[in-house]
Design an enzyme around this catalytic site. Structure first.
Site, short mmCIF file in Angstrom:
data_model
loop_
_atom_site.label_atom_id
_atom_site.label_comp_id
_atom_site.label_asym_id
_atom_site.label_seq_id
_atom_site.Cartn_x
_atom_site.Cartn_y
_atom_site.Cartn_z
N PRO A 227 0.81 -1.22 0.00
CA PRO A 227 0.00 0.00 0.00
C PRO A 227 0.84 1.26 0.00
CG PRO A 227 -0.84 -1.59 1.58
CD PRO A 227 0.47 -2.12 1.10
N GLU A 228 0.35 2.28 -0.71
CA GLU A 228 1.05 3.56 -0.77
C GLU A 228 0.72 4.38 0.48
OE1 GLU A 228 2.61 4.81 -3.84
OE2 GLU A 228 2.33 2.92 -4.90
N LYS B 60 4.65 4.64 5.64
CA LYS B 60 3.81 3.45 5.47
C LYS B 60 3.62 2.70 6.79
CE LYS B 60 5.23 2.82 0.66
NZ LYS B 60 5.70 1.87 -0.35
N ARG C 202 12.28 -3.59 -7.31
CA ARG C 202 10.88 -3.19 -7.27
C ARG C 202 10.36 -3.10 -8.70
NH1 ARG C 202 9.85 -0.36 -2.59
NH2 ARG C 202 7.65 -0.58 -3.14
#
Length: 290
Positions: A2-3, A52, A253
Site C-alpha cells: 500500500p502507498e 507506510k 521493485r
C-alpha cells in the site's frame, strides 16, 4: 505494498473509531513477549501514520506499531455482535476492541509494542513524510540528489522520503517525462524538485479519494497512465507501456514506464514482447510478476 495515502486513510479510520475510547479487549498474535501483552483498561490516545507505518498510541506511554507490507490490512467492525469467525481467522494478527468498535489487523507484515518514547527505533530512519507535519520539500530533494541512486529507486527509498510506493513513483516519473533509471544527481535540482513536488501533490490528492487516480478519471481501468498497464498503448504517445525491475539485486521493485515518453528502454528491460497484465498471450516477461 500500500502507498502512503492508503496507509494514511487506514490510520485515520482507526483513529476515528478508537481515539479517546477505552480498550476493553486486546489480542496480539505475534511471536515474542508482545503475545502476552494486554492493553485492556488503557485509552487510545491517537492513531497516526508515519510514511507506510501505523502508530497506535495508548495511555501509559505505549505505542502499538504495525506495517501492512504487501498483504496486510486493518478492518473496523462493530464490537456488539462481532462474529466469532473473526476471532478464529488464522490471518488475524491483532485485535483491539473498544465498547463500540473493534480494529482487526489481518496479515500484518510487522507488529511491535514499544514505549512511545522509543518510536524512533522503528521509524526514525524515515525521510520526510509526504503526508506528515514534518514534510520538507527541500530536504527530500537533497536526500534524492545525494542518494547516488537511479531516480526511480531513490523515490522508493523510504530513507529519502516516506510514503512513496511503486504506483505513485511510476505515475510521477511518467508525468514529468523522466526516465526511471537516470541517476538522480544527473537530472539537476530543478528537475528533481519538480518530480518530488509532483509526487507530493499526487499522494496528497490520493488520500482524499478511495480510488487512486492520476488521470482525473475514477473509472475502472482509466485511473492511471502507466501503472499496471504494461502491454497496452501509452495514453499520451501510443507506444506500448512496459514493466521492468529497478533497484539492487534481490531488492528489486516494479517499474512501469513508457519508452516513448521516458527516454527509451530501461537497462533492465530485455525488450521482449509484453502482453497486457492478466493476459495469457505473449512470451518472456509478459508472464512474470514483478
Amino acid at each position: 505494498m500500500p502507498e502512503g495515502d492508503t496507509v494514511w486513510r487506514t490510520a485515520s479510520r482507526l483513529n476515528e473509531a478508537l481515539a479517546g475510547r477505552e480498550i476493553v479487549e486486546s489480542d496480539l498474535r505475534w511471536p515474542g513477549e508482545i503475545a502476552t501483552a494486554d492493553l485492556a483498561g488503557r485509552a487510545t490516545l491517537e492513531i497516526v501514520s508515519r510514511g507506510k507505518h501505523i502508530l497506535h498510541r495508548v495511555e501509559g506511554g505505549f505505542t502499538l506499531h504495525s506495517h501492512l507490507r504487501m498483504e496486510g490490512q486493518w478492518r473496523v467492525e462493530a464490537t456488539p455482535g462481532l462474529e466469532a469467525r473473526w476471532r478464529r481467522n488464522p490471518q488475524l494478527r491483532a485485535l483491539v476492541a473498544a465498547e463500540d468498535w473493534t480494529a482487526l489487523g489481518l496479515r500484518l507484515g510487522m507488529l511491535d509494542l514499544v514505549p512511545t518514547a522509543r518510536e524512533g527505533d522503528l521509524v526514525g530512519h524515515l525521510g520526510p513524510d509526504v503526508l506528515g507535519p514534518d514534510w520538507d520539500l527541500a530536504r527530500a530533494v537533497d536526500n534524492v540528489l545525494g542518494s547516488g541512486m537511479p531516480v526511480g529507486q531513490a523515490l522508493l527509498d523510504q530513507r529519502n522520503l516516506a510514503g512513496v510506493g511503486t504506483m505513485w513513483c511510476a505515475e510521477a516519473l511518467f508525468l514529468e517525462r523522466t526516465a526511471p533509471w537516470t541517476p538522480a544527481n544527473e537530472l539537476g535540482r530543478d528537475v528533481v524538485e519538480r518530480l518530488v513536488a509532483r509526487v507530493h501533490r499526487l499522494i496528497d490528492h490520493g488520500r482524499r479519494h478511495a480510488v487512486q487516480s492520476s488521470t482525473g478519471s475514477y473509472q475502472l481501468g482509466e485511473a492511471h497512465y502507466v501503472h499496471a498497464r504494461s502491454g497496452r498503448p501509452c495514453r499520451r504517445c501510443g507506444t506500448t507501456v512496459r514493466v521492468a525491475p529497478i533497484g539492487e539485486p534481490t531488492r528489486e521493485r516494479t517499474m512501469f514506464y513508457c519508452p516513448g515518453c521516458q527516454g527509451g528502454l530501461g537497462p533492465t528491460d530485455d525488450g521482449r514482447r509484453q502482453a497486457p497484465l492478466g493476459s495469457s498471450r505473449g512470451a518472456g516477461r509478459s508472464r512474470r510478476s514483478y
